[in-house]
Structure formats: structure tokens, C-alpha cells
Design a protein around this motif. Structure first.
Motif, PDB file in Angstrom:
ATOM      1  N   GLY A  87       0.800  -1.211   0.000  1.00 44.77           N
ATOM      2  CA  GLY A  87       0.000   0.000   0.000  1.00 44.77           C
ATOM      3  C   GLY A  87       0.835   1.264   0.000  1.00 44.77           C
ATOM      4  N   LEU A  88       2.016   1.195  -0.608  1.00 40.20           N
ATOM      5  CA  LEU A  88       2.927   2.331  -0.641  1.00 40.20           C
ATOM      6  C   LEU A  88       3.137   2.804  -2.077  1.00 40.20           C
ATOM      7  CD1 LEU A  88       5.621   0.960   1.847  1.00 40.20           C
ATOM      8  CD2 LEU A  88       3.819   2.632   2.350  1.00 40.20           C
ATOM      9  N   THR A  89       3.702   3.995  -2.208  1.00 42.63           N
ATOM     10  CA  THR A  89       4.028   4.545  -3.516  1.00 42.63           C
ATOM     11  C   THR A  89       5.526   4.784  -3.606  1.00 42.63           C
ATOM     12  OG1 THR A  89       3.863   6.889  -2.899  1.00 42.63           O
ATOM     13  CG2 THR A  89       1.801   5.741  -3.473  1.00 42.63           C
ATOM     14  N   LEU A  90       5.985   5.161  -4.775  1.00 38.52           N
ATOM     15  CA  LEU A  90       7.407   5.435  -4.978  1.00 38.52           C
ATOM     16  C   LEU A  90       7.881   6.606  -4.117  1.00 38.52           C
ATOM     17  CD1 LEU A  90       7.460   4.881  -8.824  1.00 38.52           C
ATOM     18  CD2 LEU A  90       8.761   3.559  -7.144  1.00 38.52           C
ATOM     19  N   ASP A  91       6.976   7.484  -3.730  1.00 38.80           N
ATOM     20  CA  ASP A  91       7.336   8.601  -2.853  1.00 38.80           C
ATOM     21  C   ASP A  91       7.747   8.104  -1.466  1.00 38.80           C
ATOM     22  OD1 ASP A  91       6.830  10.485  -4.807  1.00 38.80           O
ATOM     23  OD2 ASP A  91       4.736  10.771  -4.194  1.00 38.80           O
ATOM     24  N   ASP A  92       7.343   6.882  -1.124  1.00 37.51           N
ATOM     25  CA  ASP A  92       7.669   6.323   0.190  1.00 37.51           C
ATOM     26  C   ASP A  92       9.021   5.618   0.215  1.00 37.51           C
ATOM     27  OD1 ASP A  92       5.119   6.998   1.433  1.00 37.51           O
ATOM     28  OD2 ASP A  92       4.244   5.456   0.136  1.00 37.51           O
ATOM     29  N   VAL A  93       9.696   5.556  -0.923  1.00 34.24           N
ATOM     30  CA  VAL A  93      10.965   4.835  -1.031  1.00 34.24           C
ATOM     31  C   VAL A  93      12.135   5.770  -0.750  1.00 34.24           C
ATOM     32  CG1 VAL A  93      12.495   3.562  -2.585  1.00 34.24           C
ATOM     33  CG2 VAL A  93      10.023   3.211  -2.700  1.00 34.24           C
ATOM     34  N   ASP A  94      13.004   5.355   0.165  1.00 35.31           N
ATOM     35  CA  ASP A  94      14.202   6.144   0.460  1.00 35.31           C
ATOM     36  C   ASP A  94      15.405   5.691  -0.354  1.00 35.31           C
ATOM     37  OD1 ASP A  94      13.429   7.943   2.871  1.00 35.31           O
ATOM     38  OD2 ASP A  94      12.642   5.972   3.410  1.00 35.31           O
ATOM     39  N   TYR A  95      15.497   4.372  -0.592  1.00 35.12           N
ATOM     40  CA  TYR A  95      16.620   3.836  -1.361  1.00 35.12           C
ATOM     41  C   TYR A  95      16.162   2.656  -2.206  1.00 35.12           C
ATOM     42  CZ  TYR A  95      19.717   6.524   1.700  1.00 35.12           C
ATOM     43  OH  TYR A  95      20.336   7.534   2.390  1.00 35.12           O
ATOM     44  N   VAL A  96      16.820   2.488  -3.335  1.00 36.49           N
ATOM     45  CA  VAL A  96      16.652   1.305  -4.173  1.00 36.49           C
ATOM     46  C   VAL A  96      18.001   0.607  -4.258  1.00 36.49           C
ATOM     47  CG1 VAL A  96      16.086   0.402  -6.466  1.00 36.49           C
ATOM     48  CG2 VAL A  96      14.786   2.325  -5.515  1.00 36.49           C
ATOM     49  N   LEU A  97      18.004  -0.691  -3.960  1.00 39.80           N
ATOM     50  CA  LEU A  97      19.217  -1.500  -4.019  1.00 39.80           C
ATOM     51  C   LEU A  97      19.011  -2.585  -5.067  1.00 39.80           C
ATOM     52  CD1 LEU A  97      21.930  -2.612  -3.163  1.00 39.80           C
ATOM     53  CD2 LEU A  97      20.891  -3.476  -1.053  1.00 39.80           C
ATOM     54  N   PRO A  98      19.425  -2.325  -6.310  1.00 35.94           N
ATOM     55  CA  PRO A  98      19.242  -3.323  -7.368  1.00 35.94           C
ATOM     56  C   PRO A  98      20.409  -4.297  -7.423  1.00 35.94           C
ATOM     57  CG  PRO A  98      20.083  -1.298  -8.301  1.00 35.94           C
ATOM     58  CD  PRO A  98      19.971  -1.066  -6.814  1.00 35.94           C
ATOM     59  N   HIS A  99      20.177  -5.443  -8.042  1.00 38.02           N
ATOM     60  CA  HIS A  99      21.264  -6.377  -8.282  1.00 38.02           C
ATOM     61  C   HIS A  99      22.415  -5.655  -8.970  1.00 38.02           C
ATOM     62  CE1 HIS A  99      23.786  -9.449  -9.839  1.00 38.02           C
ATOM     63  NE2 HIS A  99      23.290  -9.413 -11.061  1.00 38.02           N
ATOM     64  N   TRP A 148      24.729  -0.608   6.345  1.00 37.73           N
ATOM     65  CA  TRP A 148      23.855  -0.912   7.492  1.00 37.73           C
ATOM     66  C   TRP A 148      23.793   0.227   8.515  1.00 37.73           C
ATOM     67  CZ3 TRP A 148      20.513  -4.899   8.373  1.00 37.73           C
ATOM     68  CH2 TRP A 148      20.071  -5.111   9.688  1.00 37.73           C
ATOM     69  N   ASP A 149      24.942   0.735   8.901  1.00 39.33           N
ATOM     70  CA  ASP A 149      24.987   1.762   9.945  1.00 39.33           C
ATOM     71  C   ASP A 149      24.628   3.150   9.438  1.00 39.33           C
ATOM     72  OD1 ASP A 149      25.742  -0.096  11.879  1.00 39.33           O
ATOM     73  OD2 ASP A 149      27.869   0.136  11.415  1.00 39.33           O
ATOM     74  N   MET A 150      24.470   3.289   8.129  1.00 39.84           N
ATOM     75  CA  MET A 150      24.158   4.591   7.551  1.00 39.84           C
ATOM     76  C   MET A 150      22.650   4.840   7.448  1.00 39.84           C
ATOM     77  SD  MET A 150      27.203   5.710   7.038  1.00 39.84           S
ATOM     78  CE  MET A 150      26.907   7.153   6.019  1.00 39.84           C
ATOM     79  N   PHE A 151      21.869   3.759   7.484  1.00 41.41           N
ATOM     80  CA  PHE A 151      20.421   3.904   7.352  1.00 41.41           C
ATOM     81  C   PHE A 151      19.822   4.511   8.618  1.00 41.41           C
ATOM     82  CE2 PHE A 151      21.144   0.126   4.507  1.00 41.41           C
ATOM     83  CZ  PHE A 151      20.866   0.789   3.325  1.00 41.41           C
ATOM     84  N   GLN A 152      18.735   5.252   8.432  1.00 42.43           N
ATOM     85  CA  GLN A 152      18.055   5.918   9.531  1.00 42.43           C
ATOM     86  C   GLN A 152      16.705   5.255   9.814  1.00 42.43           C
ATOM     87  OE1 GLN A 152      19.630   8.523  11.189  1.00 42.43           O
ATOM     88  NE2 GLN A 152      21.336   7.952   9.829  1.00 42.43           N
ATOM     89  N   LYS A 153      16.278   5.328  11.059  1.00 45.11           N
ATOM     90  CA  LYS A 153      15.016   4.720  11.476  1.00 45.11           C
ATOM     91  C   LYS A 153      13.861   5.225  10.616  1.00 45.11           C
ATOM     92  CE  LYS A 153      12.130   3.873  15.554  1.00 45.11           C
ATOM     93  NZ  LYS A 153      11.971   4.094  17.012  1.00 45.11           N
ATOM     94  N   GLY A 154      13.047   4.288  10.154  1.00 41.47           N
ATOM     95  CA  GLY A 154      11.895   4.637   9.348  1.00 41.47           C
ATOM     96  C   GLY A 154      12.142   4.612   7.854  1.00 41.47           C
ATOM     97  N   GLN A 155      13.391   4.545   7.440  1.00 38.46           N
ATOM     98  CA  GLN A 155      13.685   4.527   6.009  1.00 38.46           C
ATOM     99  C   GLN A 155      13.269   3.191   5.383  1.00 38.46           C
ATOM    100  OE1 GLN A 155      17.892   5.616   5.784  1.00 38.46           O
ATOM    101  NE2 GLN A 155      17.331   7.734   5.345  1.00 38.46           N
ATOM    102  N   ARG A 156      12.873   3.275   4.114  1.00 34.15           N
ATOM    103  CA  ARG A 156      12.439   2.086   3.376  1.00 34.15           C
ATOM    104  C   ARG A 156      13.380   1.846   2.199  1.00 34.15           C
ATOM    105  NH1 ARG A 156       7.408   4.905   4.216  1.00 34.15           N
ATOM    106  NH2 ARG A 156       6.118   3.849   5.780  1.00 34.15           N
ATOM    107  N   ILE A 157      13.780   0.570   2.049  1.00 33.73           N
ATOM    108  CA  ILE A 157      14.716   0.178   1.008  1.00 33.73           C
ATOM    109  C   ILE A 157      14.062  -0.895   0.152  1.00 33.73           C
ATOM    110  CG2 ILE A 157      17.028  -0.736   0.518  1.00 33.73           C
ATOM    111  CD1 ILE A 157      17.182  -0.098   3.839  1.00 33.73           C
ATOM    112  N   VAL A 158      14.023  -0.671  -1.154  1.00 34.78           N
ATOM    113  CA  VAL A 158      13.549  -1.691  -2.080  1.00 34.78           C
ATOM    114  C   VAL A 158      14.765  -2.418  -2.643  1.00 34.78           C
ATOM    115  CG1 VAL A 158      12.403  -2.162  -4.277  1.00 34.78           C
ATOM    116  CG2 VAL A 158      11.420  -0.483  -2.695  1.00 34.78           C
ATOM    117  N   VAL A 159      14.838  -3.711  -2.376  1.00 32.56           N
ATOM    118  CA  VAL A 159      15.876  -4.561  -2.953  1.00 32.56           C
ATOM    119  C   VAL A 159      15.246  -5.275  -4.135  1.00 32.56           C
ATOM    120  CG1 VAL A 159      17.481  -6.470  -2.558  1.00 32.56           C
ATOM    121  CG2 VAL A 159      16.917  -4.893  -0.684  1.00 32.56           C
ATOM    122  N   THR A 160      15.850  -5.149  -5.320  1.00 28.10           N
ATOM    123  CA  THR A 160      15.274  -5.775  -6.499  1.00 28.10           C
ATOM    124  C   THR A 160      16.366  -6.485  -7.282  1.00 28.10           C
ATOM    125  OG1 THR A 160      13.929  -5.418  -8.486  1.00 28.10           O
ATOM    126  CG2 THR A 160      15.442  -3.644  -7.860  1.00 28.10           C
TER     127      THR A 160
END
Length: 312
Positions: free
Chosen positions: A229-241, A285-297
């Protein structure tokens, strides 16, 4: 599910692009323009997929207790031993008896399939604490003189402790996970191949791989957001292969997200297969902040694909 801790291991030998200039005439500028890769790591003599898996597990043990692990899932497409898998080698190192130990391979998508295996064991109440190890020894199978793909590959490993329940406030929540196969496409089974007895790693249809990766990774990313139920505006980082920087940038462009939200390590490490995303997650790992969302694809030969939404 939660990611309680993560670690990574990289061999010490660094191979720069000048090596391939001397070997087959590919210039530093040519390689960077087409792949983004400036250097990659190469396993030393005596190192292999299994030894790197054990080493990265030792590093995870420095961060968290693994004595109560009740499931080990290994993932690789570059096995050292096709009978004694990296997962069995890690169990031998840990000395934990009578637990499920399995290994999976869906090419460069194997990380997410390994985590999905853990999700299944959790759902069936067969496990609660899973050790997931991804390890690739690409240079063992690579033909460096191959001008198409010989300069792409690097070695490395990562380990994650995945738990059914939250262990502490610092755990990363896996909000949703999906995987799929795209072998129905015409060139899927010949796009990228690794035949140990017949030429090692080859990429006869690199353009087809590129096109499908650029389609499936943003598609899976959008699907995982829709599930939550989220949108792209809710994404903080994308981690692709970590296959090719041009593919990563294309994914970001398709998703209409700025490159500042892209996590990439391919410039320093090359294509480390199914270990690439987990290595990058460990590095950041230590750089991410609480509440951030990461899409791994992810996208892999065969073809395979998947996406996972992680919340800090």
C-alpha cells in the motif's frame, strides 16, 4: 520477518581495469562507460565459495550469537563442491546438529529466494532463526579473455541472521517479498550461462539480459510497493542487483526516482552475483536511519527476478 544482523567478506586482491587493457585491449574508459566497473575483488589461492561462506559467518558471529540458529540456507551459482554445499560447510563450522540445511540457486536472484525459503520455514513453524549465506566465486569460472563478459565478475560473500520475531529495536523489518521466474521469454535459458565443463561463464545474449533486467526489476519493485500500500514517494533507497551500472540507472529512470536514492557498489566490486545486494546492505547498514524504506530488487540468468521491501 526481520534482519537482525548482516556481515560481508571481500577478498583482498583488487583487480583494476588496467588488467583487462593489458589482457585483451579493453580500455578503462570503455569498461566504465558500458558497465560502471572500475575494479573488482578476486579470491586468493585456497579461497573458494565455501571458505568465504565460513569467513563471513565468523564475521557475523562477532556481531551476534548464532548458537540458536535453527535453519541454514545457502545460496550460490558458483559452488566449490556440488555435494558439500556452502550451507553444510557453515553448519560444520558452527557445530549445530539436527537442523535443516539447504542450498538454493536461481542465479543472481538467489538472495531473495534464500530469504523466501526461510519465510516458508517460519510460516510452517519449522524454524525461527535462519542464517542465510550468499557467496560467489565468479573468478573460478570466468574466462578473463572473453571480451563480452570477462571483465564483469568479482568475488565476495555476505551473511544475514533472519528472525521470525523482532529481537531488538535495531532490527530491519522485511515488509514483503516476492520472486518469480521469467524463463518463458525466448532467450532466457541462453542469455547468461555458466557451464563448468564447457567454457565457464558466457553471455551470448547480453542485450537481451539488459532489456529484461531493465523491465523486470522496476516491475517487481512497483509490485512490492503495491502489496504494501505504498508509492514510490515512500521509497528512500533502491538496491538493485549489482550487474551493470547502466541497468541500475535505467531502473531508477523507469521508476522516476533520483540517482541519489540508488545504492551501488559495482564500481568497486564488479558483479558479485547473488551476494552483491547483501554485501551492499552490510556496507550501508549503519548509515540507514530509522523509518527509512529500502527496495531490494534482483534479476538473474535463467531468467529469475524478485523484490523485497525492507524498513529500518
Amino acid at each position: 520477518m526481520y534482519i537482525h544482523a548482516v556481515s560481508h567478506y571481500l577478498p583482498t586482491e583488487v583487480v583494476g581495469n588496467e588488467h583487462f587493457t593489458q589482457l585483451n585491449g579493453l580500455s578503462n574508459e570503455w569498461i566504465i562507460e558500458r558497465t560502471g566497473i572500475q575494479e573488482r575483488r578476486k579470491a586468493a589461492t585456497g579461497e573458494n565459495t565455501n571458505t568465504m561462506a565460513v569467513e563471513v559467518t565468523k564475521r557475523l558471529q562477532e556481531k551476534t550469537d548464532l548458537s540458536t540458529v535453527d535453519l541454514i540456507v545457502g545460496a550460490t551459482y558458483t559452488p566449490y563442491d556440488t555435494i558439500v554445499s556452502l550451507a553444510h560447510e557453515v553448519q560444520h563450522h558452527l557445530g549445530i546438529p539436527d537442523i535443516p540445511v539447504v542450498s538454493v540457486s536461481t542465479a543472481c536472484s538467489s538472495l531473495l529466494n534464500a530469504i523466501e525459503v526461510a519465510e516458508g520455514y517460519f510460516a510452517l513453524n519449522k524454524a525461527t532463526r535462519a542464517l542465510v549465506i550468499v557467496s560467489e566465486h565468479n573468478t573460478a569460472y570466468n574466462n578473463e579473455q572473453d571480451k563480452v563478459s570477462g571483465h564483469l565478475w568479482g568475488d565476495g560473500a555476505a551473511a544475514l541472521l533472519i528472525t521470525k520475531e523482532r529481537q531488538n529495536e535495531g532490527d530491519f523489518a522485511i515488509k514483503s517479498l516476492l520472486t518469480g521466474g521469467a524463463a518463458h521469454t525466448p532467450k532466457a535459458t541462453t542469455g547468461v550461462m555458466m557451464k563448468p565443463m564447457d567454457g565457464g561463464v558466457t553471455m551470448p545474449h547480453g542485450r537481451d539480459v539488459f532489456i529484461n533486467a531493465c523491465q523486470y526489476m522496476p516491475k517487481a519493485s512497483q509490485q512490492i510497493l503495491d502489496r504494501c500500500g505504498l508509492t514510490l514517494d515512500d521509497v528512500d533507497y533502491v538496491l538493485p542487483h549489482q550487474a551493470n551500472l547502466r541497468i541500475s540507472r535505467n531502473v531508477m529512470n523507469t521508476l522516476a526516482l533520483p540517482e541519489s536514492k540508488l545504492i551501488s557498489n559495482i564500481e568497486r566490486l564488479g558483479n558479485t552475483g547473488c551476494a552483491g545486494c547483501a554485501i551492499a546492505l552490510s556496507e550501508q547498514w549503519d548509515m540507514f536511519q530509522k523509518g527509512q524504506r529500502i527496495v531490494v530488487t534482483v534479476f538473474g540468468g535463467g531468467y529469475s527476478y524478485g523484490a523485497m521491501l525492507v524498513e529500518v
